[in-house]
Design an enzyme around this catalytic site. Structure first.
Site, PDB file in Angstrom:
ATOM      1  N   THR A  61       0.804  -1.233   0.000  1.00 58.83           N
ATOM      2  CA  THR A  61       0.000   0.000   0.000  1.00 58.83           C
ATOM      3  C   THR A  61       0.843   1.292   0.000  1.00 58.83           C
ATOM      4  O   THR A  61       0.286   2.380   0.151  1.00 58.83           O
ATOM      5  CB  THR A  61      -0.950   0.025   1.220  1.00 58.83           C
ATOM      6  OG1 THR A  61      -0.183  -0.177   2.410  1.00 58.83           O
ATOM      7  CG2 THR A  61      -2.016  -1.044   1.119  1.00 58.83           C
ATOM      8  N   THR A 100      -9.202  -0.174  -5.386  1.00 59.00           N
ATOM      9  CA  THR A 100      -9.021   1.246  -5.103  1.00 59.00           C
ATOM     10  C   THR A 100      -9.647   2.160  -6.155  1.00 59.00           C
ATOM     11  O   THR A 100      -9.752   1.787  -7.330  1.00 59.00           O
ATOM     12  CB  THR A 100      -7.501   1.545  -4.991  1.00 59.00           C
ATOM     13  OG1 THR A 100      -7.283   2.948  -5.041  1.00 59.00           O
ATOM     14  CG2 THR A 100      -6.724   0.921  -6.148  1.00 59.00           C
ATOM     15  N   TYR A 124       1.315   1.499  -8.344  1.00 56.29           N
ATOM     16  CA  TYR A 124       0.369   0.890  -7.395  1.00 56.29           C
ATOM     17  C   TYR A 124      -0.998   0.710  -8.053  1.00 56.29           C
ATOM     18  O   TYR A 124      -1.599  -0.365  -8.003  1.00 56.29           O
ATOM     19  CB  TYR A 124       0.257   1.783  -6.146  1.00 56.29           C
ATOM     20  CG  TYR A 124      -0.932   1.498  -5.240  1.00 56.29           C
ATOM     21  CD1 TYR A 124      -0.882   0.468  -4.298  1.00 56.29           C
ATOM     22  CD2 TYR A 124      -2.098   2.261  -5.314  1.00 56.29           C
ATOM     23  CE1 TYR A 124      -1.966   0.210  -3.456  1.00 56.29           C
ATOM     24  CE2 TYR A 124      -3.177   2.006  -4.479  1.00 56.29           C
ATOM     25  CZ  TYR A 124      -3.107   0.984  -3.556  1.00 56.29           C
ATOM     26  OH  TYR A 124      -4.189   0.727  -2.736  1.00 56.29           O
ATOM     27  N   LYS A 128      -2.949  -2.775  -8.937  1.00 52.82           N
ATOM     28  CA  LYS A 128      -4.257  -3.096  -8.347  1.00 52.82           C
ATOM     29  C   LYS A 128      -5.256  -3.444  -9.449  1.00 52.82           C
ATOM     30  O   LYS A 128      -6.043  -4.377  -9.315  1.00 52.82           O
ATOM     31  CB  LYS A 128      -4.792  -1.924  -7.502  1.00 52.82           C
ATOM     32  CG  LYS A 128      -4.016  -1.634  -6.225  1.00 52.82           C
ATOM     33  CD  LYS A 128      -4.073  -2.741  -5.183  1.00 52.82           C
ATOM     34  CE  LYS A 128      -5.395  -2.841  -4.452  1.00 52.82           C
ATOM     35  NZ  LYS A 128      -5.332  -3.817  -3.332  1.00 52.82           N
ATOM     36  N   TRP A 149      -9.361   6.471   0.050  1.00 45.89           N
ATOM     37  CA  TRP A 149      -8.966   7.406   1.113  1.00 45.89           C
ATOM     38  C   TRP A 149      -9.313   6.832   2.501  1.00 45.89           C
ATOM     39  O   TRP A 149     -10.007   7.480   3.296  1.00 45.89           O
ATOM     40  CB  TRP A 149      -9.656   8.755   0.902  1.00 45.89           C
ATOM     41  CG  TRP A 149      -9.322   9.470  -0.376  1.00 45.89           C
ATOM     42  CD1 TRP A 149      -8.869   8.925  -1.547  1.00 45.89           C
ATOM     43  CD2 TRP A 149      -9.439  10.876  -0.619  1.00 45.89           C
ATOM     44  NE1 TRP A 149      -8.698   9.907  -2.495  1.00 45.89           N
ATOM     45  CE2 TRP A 149      -9.034  11.115  -1.956  1.00 45.89           C
ATOM     46  CE3 TRP A 149      -9.849  11.959   0.147  1.00 45.89           C
ATOM     47  CZ2 TRP A 149      -9.035  12.385  -2.519  1.00 45.89           C
ATOM     48  CZ3 TRP A 149      -9.844  13.220  -0.418  1.00 45.89           C
ATOM     49  CH2 TRP A 149      -9.438  13.432  -1.731  1.00 45.89           C
TER      50      TRP A 149
HETATM   51  N1  LIG Z   1      -5.344   2.875   2.646  1.00 48.15           N
HETATM   52  C1  LIG Z   1      -6.085   3.408   1.694  1.00 48.15           C
HETATM   53  O1  LIG Z   1      -6.290   4.623   1.639  1.00 48.15           O
HETATM   54  C2  LIG Z   1      -6.750   2.530   0.665  1.00 48.15           C
HETATM   55  C3  LIG Z   1      -7.587   3.115  -0.282  1.00 48.15           C
HETATM   56  C4  LIG Z   1      -8.221   2.285  -1.207  1.00 48.15           C
HETATM   57  C5  LIG Z   1      -8.000   0.920  -1.190  1.00 48.15           C
HETATM   58  N2  LIG Z   1      -7.146   0.390  -0.283  1.00 48.15           N
HETATM   59  C6  LIG Z   1      -6.944  -1.073  -0.286  1.00 48.15           C
HETATM   60  O2  LIG Z   1      -7.522  -1.578   0.907  1.00 48.15           O
HETATM   61  C7  LIG Z   1      -6.811  -2.767   1.321  1.00 48.15           C
HETATM   62  C8  LIG Z   1      -6.430  -2.655   2.780  1.00 48.15           C
HETATM   63  O3  LIG Z   1      -5.605  -1.499   2.930  1.00 48.15           O
HETATM   64  P1  LIG Z   1      -5.010  -1.046   4.336  1.00 48.15           P
HETATM   65  O4  LIG Z   1      -4.955   0.444   4.298  1.00 48.15           O
HETATM   66  O5  LIG Z   1      -5.692  -1.768   5.451  1.00 48.15           O
HETATM   67  O6  LIG Z   1      -3.508  -1.592   4.161  1.00 48.15           O
HETATM   68  P2  LIG Z   1      -2.388  -1.831   5.260  1.00 48.15           P
HETATM   69  O7  LIG Z   1      -2.738  -1.181   6.558  1.00 48.15           O
HETATM   70  O8  LIG Z   1      -1.092  -1.480   4.592  1.00 48.15           O
HETATM   71  O9  LIG Z   1      -2.462  -3.402   5.490  1.00 48.15           O
HETATM   72  C9  LIG Z   1      -1.988  -4.319   4.553  1.00 48.15           C
HETATM   73  C10 LIG Z   1      -1.463  -5.505   5.316  1.00 48.15           C
HETATM   74  O10 LIG Z   1      -0.942  -6.433   4.359  1.00 48.15           O
HETATM   75  C11 LIG Z   1       0.314  -6.864   4.822  1.00 48.15           C
HETATM   76  N3  LIG Z   1       1.129  -7.349   3.724  1.00 48.15           N
HETATM   77  C12 LIG Z   1       1.921  -6.652   2.869  1.00 48.15           C
HETATM   78  N4  LIG Z   1       2.531  -7.492   2.014  1.00 48.15           N
HETATM   79  C13 LIG Z   1       2.123  -8.754   2.337  1.00 48.15           C
HETATM   80  C14 LIG Z   1       2.426 -10.044   1.839  1.00 48.15           C
HETATM   81  N5  LIG Z   1       3.285 -10.231   0.827  1.00 48.15           N
HETATM   82  N6  LIG Z   1       1.810 -11.106   2.402  1.00 48.15           N
HETATM   83  C15 LIG Z   1       0.949 -10.951   3.441  1.00 48.15           C
HETATM   84  N7  LIG Z   1       0.627  -9.757   3.968  1.00 48.15           N
HETATM   85  C16 LIG Z   1       1.213  -8.662   3.416  1.00 48.15           C
HETATM   86  C17 LIG Z   1       0.908  -5.643   5.495  1.00 48.15           C
HETATM   87  O11 LIG Z   1       1.981  -5.999   6.310  1.00 48.15           O
HETATM   88  P3  LIG Z   1       3.180  -4.922   6.523  1.00 48.15           P
HETATM   89  O12 LIG Z   1       2.550  -3.734   7.190  1.00 48.15           O
HETATM   90  O13 LIG Z   1       4.148  -5.665   7.377  1.00 48.15           O
HETATM   91  O14 LIG Z   1       3.693  -4.607   5.154  1.00 48.15           O
HETATM   92  C18 LIG Z   1      -0.300  -5.136   6.263  1.00 48.15           C
HETATM   93  O15 LIG Z   1      -0.455  -5.794   7.503  1.00 48.15           O
HETATM   94  C19 LIG Z   1      -5.649  -2.902   0.331  1.00 48.15           C
HETATM   95  O16 LIG Z   1      -6.019  -3.799  -0.680  1.00 48.15           O
HETATM   96  C20 LIG Z   1      -5.512  -1.513  -0.259  1.00 48.15           C
HETATM   97  O17 LIG Z   1      -4.940  -1.558  -1.567  1.00 48.15           O
HETATM   98  C21 LIG Z   1      -6.521   1.152   0.658  1.00 48.15           C
END
Ligand SMILES: NC(=O)c1ccc[n+]([C@@H]2O[C@H](COP(=O)([O-])OP(=O)(O)OC[C@H]3O[C@@H](n4cnc5c(N)ncnc54)[C@H](OP(=O)(O)O)[C@@H]3O)[C@@H](O)[C@H]2O)c1
Length: 278
Positions: A61, A100, A124, A128, A149
């Site tokens: 992310t 996203t 990114y 996705k 967001w």
């Molecule tokens: N945040 C946003 O604003 C946003 C917006 C739209 C969509 N999204 C989507 O929503 C989803 C959840 O996002 P989030 O914000 O909750 O993300 P996050 O807090 O970064 O959580 C992602 C988790 O996945 C883990 N991870 C990374 N690489 C991995 C791997 N190879 N194998 C297993 N686990 C792994 C990370 O571990 P580490 O922390 O150790 O890397 C983290 O615990 C994602 O699909 C993201 O693309 C997010």
């Protein structure tokens, strides 16, 4: 139902797990015990867990860092999703993937529908979208939840960053030429809990109601937290100079989710107020 959640220590999972654990048998795993790029590791874990539903909350992310780490970003956000999709199919499980607003092309001036043109701009966003395509090709029983967001407990996000910086400095520059929908993770988790097991497969937008730009979002955060919103100064994305390009407009229309499940996006200001008061 038996639910398997990858990325269980991430921000979204932090809201999702307690919500779905009340009614379901939930197993959550994250790095280092499960790397979703490791096909054999997922395969053996699924053989033991036998889930009805897999929810992939794991993702790469770091949107800006992805510009200089494209291989890792693609491995996690696209190839691993293809593998999860193949394993969901062979294990007779549903797969829920989180995507996203950055997949959209940013050219519209009214909220995006799920079948509007995509046109991801950075590494990114492209990874996705390619992950979505791979999932559709590999696993029929899938749900793709496009959100935007995100903020919530258990992770670094725009809200926590603004609150920290506002305490440290008098003036904060925030871009006002990118418009989207702030979304509380708890609201997205509520949508995921509704779709799973429903059999109404497909792609859904799921984000907060209304729209704003980052500048407006930042001002509201400070205002609701009893700080001076005048600390926030508007700037442009070009001036601010983040590494990854982002759509200038990516607000989303969630009426498909509302028609199918009765899920209504709460106005983003209302959800933010509740989040900040909890
Ligand atoms: N945040 C946003 O604003 C946003 C917006 C739209 C969509 N999204 C989507 O929503 C989803 C959840 O996002 P989030 O914000 O909750 O993300 P996050 O807090 O970064 O959580 C992602 C988790 O996945 C883990 N991870 C990374 N690489 C991995 C791997 N190879 N194998 C297993 N686990 C792994 C990370 O571990 P580490 O922390 O150790 O890397 C983290 O615990 C994602 O699909 C993201 O693309 C997010």
């Amino acid at each position: 139902m038996r639910i398997f959640v990858s990325g269980s220590r991430g921000m979204l999972a932090h809201s999702l797990l307690p919500m779905i654990s009340r009614e379901h048998d939930v197993v959550g795993v994250d790095l280092p015990e499960l790397d979703i790029t490791n096909y054999a590791a997922i395969e053996s874990m699924l053989r033991v867990e036998r889930p009805d539903v897999i929810i992939n909350c794991a993702a790469y992310t770091a949107v800006d860092r992805a510009e200089s780490e494209p291989e890792l970003c693609y491995a996690v956000n696209c190839e691993a999703v293809r593998n999860l999709a193949a394993l969901a199919t062979s294990n007779n499980a549903e797969l829920i993937q989180i995507s996203t607003d950055y997949v959209y092309d940013g050219q519209k001036t009214t909220p995006y529908f799920e079948d509007d043109p995509t046109g991801p701009q950075g590494v990114y966003a492209k990874a996705k979208l390619d992950g979505e395509v791979a999932l559709r090709q590999t696993c029929e029983r899938h749900y793709i939840m496009r959100s935007s967001w995100l903020y919530g407990a258990g992770g670094n996000n725009f809200v926590s960053t603004m609150l920290r910086l506002a305490k440290e400095t008098d003036r904060l520059k925030v871009v006002d030429d990118q418009t989207g929908c702030p979304t509380w993770c708890r609201e997205l988790a509520r949508a995921i809990a509704l779709v799973m097991g429903s059999g109404k497969y497909g792609t859904y937008n799921a984000c907060g109601g209304g729209q704003t730009n980052w500048f407006g979002f930042a001002r509201q955060i400070l205002q609701l937290s009893g700080m001076d919103p005048e600390k926030i100064q508007a700037t442009t994305a070009k001036e601010f100079g983040l590494k990854a390009p982002r759509p200038s407009y990516s607000a989303m229309d969630c009426s498909k989710l509302e028609r199918a499940f009765g899920w209504r996006p709460r106005p983003w200001q209302e959800a933010l107020e509740e989040y900040l008061s909890t």
